[in-house]
Design an enzyme around this catalytic site. Sequence first.
Site: not given
Length: 684
Positions: A320, A357
């Site tokens: 993330d 990401e």
Amino acid sequence: MNGSMNFSVLCKHGTSAWLVLQALEGDDTETLIALDPHFNRTGHYWHVRLEGLPDRFRYGWRVDGPPHPCLRFDPSIVLLDPAATLLSGGTVWGTAQEQYPDHTERRSVFIAGPHYDWADDAPPLVPWEDSIIYELHVRGFTCHPSSGVQNPGTFAGLVEKIPYLQSMGVTAVELLPIHEFDETDCPFTNPETGERLRNLWGYNSVAFASPKSAYAASGPQYGAIREFRDMVKAFHKAGIEVILDVVFNHTGEGDDRGRTYSFRGLDNDLYYMLTPEGKYLNYTGTGNTLNCNHPVVRDLLMTCLRYWVSGMHVDGFRFDLASILGRDRKGNVLLEPPVIEEMTEDGVLADCKLIAEPWDSAGLYQVGKFPYGTRWSEWNGRFRDDVRRFWRGDPDTVSVLATRLCGSSDLYEASGRSPLHSINFITCHDGFTLNDLVSYNRKHNEMNGEQNKDGLDENFSWNCGAEGDTDNAAILGLRRRQCKNYMATLLLSQGVPMLQSGDEFLRTQKGNNNAWCQDNIIGWVDWSLAERNADFHRFVREMIWLRKRHAALRRRWFFRDDPVALEKAKEGYVGDFGPEIVWHGIEPFEPDFSEKSHSIAFALDGRQTLREPDCDFYVAIHAEMESQNFEVPPSPSGRPWRRVVDTALASPLDIVAEDGAPLVAFGSQYLVAPFALVVLISKP
């Protein structure tokens, strides 16, 4: 072990340390063991070896140190072991509400038990080109009463859904965060009911090596580790990989107002990016930023990753806000970030899928440029946005759509990467569901309690003529067709497709594009929709299996330009060495990439996949309000075309079996409906 154990914790600036022991259940009486800095300290590590310990107990640390703006020592607080593999408390969902807002009452847990029998478990090692990733939330996937599982909202509940995932052709599940977090840390309330909202998604980790006990049906019996392993073993037996969404960019301790769990109490200045005055640098939008490239923090993260691979048999990780991993302690962007290099080169992680990401909340955007990228695949946000813009009819989008269909060579080829480095997606947990993407022009997040200020404002969505629910048959038909277009585009594109759970049967969040705090029917998957939208569900399933059958849709390398072969193809030459891909428009060999164009077509030579010989493909794509005739070119191999997909047709004609598909003659006119996609195949 005979009841003996060595305890150790790193606390660089601490001057005093105490080990805290408690019974696992019942009596909360603390046994406090003071550590002598002369005998129980080596460098920055405090340690003590104890004999006669029980097989099950809770433990933690108290530490003290000098006053300083960047340090937050408080010996009254019992701190978690940063590498703990199990925590007490919060073993039942929604019960982790703490009595004390500034610190946790949870403890690290040790349980001596029999060695887990992995039997013949082995990682599926699905090649990237054959992967179909399915993003899901452990609780939200089976918590709705319609899920029909015996253990809703748990790892065991996921096991019950494995036959369904197999039928869909899924090769990997990507689980939203399963590291321990506090679901009751959400400060917002439902503005209509006044009910306190919960942190459903869990992007607020407090222990990077501990599975969330509340996600285990056996959590109250401290069975989360075993249940997680049972789940992984069951997925592997079904040939499905398990990928974890890990949040290494920040922790659940938040900013100055947050609750202390471990990191800030042990060494605030070491674990977090701080100003000289001790203020938290916030590149994550969550209050703090982990100091990932500090050697100690880096070592902790690597220890946890290795544990998930070697001890829990996880197959990969999605990081993330991964661009945070590329910043130094002052927030500067590093060209060769040590922590990313170590993850890239680590031997234990060598067979893992690593997915970034590639952006953060402070504006760093690295799609196509993530460090050490040949080892990493990336969430391709450009794919999502460009495909959305094309299908809602934006101008000047045909050229970028063509590039995305081919695997985004503009982003990856120059650095020696391939289409397999692009994780293609239309939707994910963060944003509209597929159904909402075609039903809302704007977000509707009022139920999050932030006056609709949270979530992205620009979603590149189109409601097809009405905002939200409607009875208009024409609008509903267009929405259904658009959803087919999105799914077909995703599954026909080179790269690695990722679907969001429930999109295959048109799950809705009623226009909420940031449902992180919606632990209710908004955030849960409603399985009754699989029956109510069975036609669309069938279309998605068949599109997935169409992709899985055909190597032409799963190339390992980018298409090659071959001007000579293209000229021969235009002259009608049919041979073994034609172009790998040919672009067409409404007329053969005349693609229109102009700003005003909304139509494009292409043909793939199935004999040139660098794998097994395959069918030829012809795909016509049209995003305007009027129908358009496309002249059908000859197939690259000269074999006859059969129409297998037309998103404008009603089920079951929208996707049909290849052998019985209707023939389409070379040179004929195929009328493509408004906002529709057509696929022809020439079979050997």
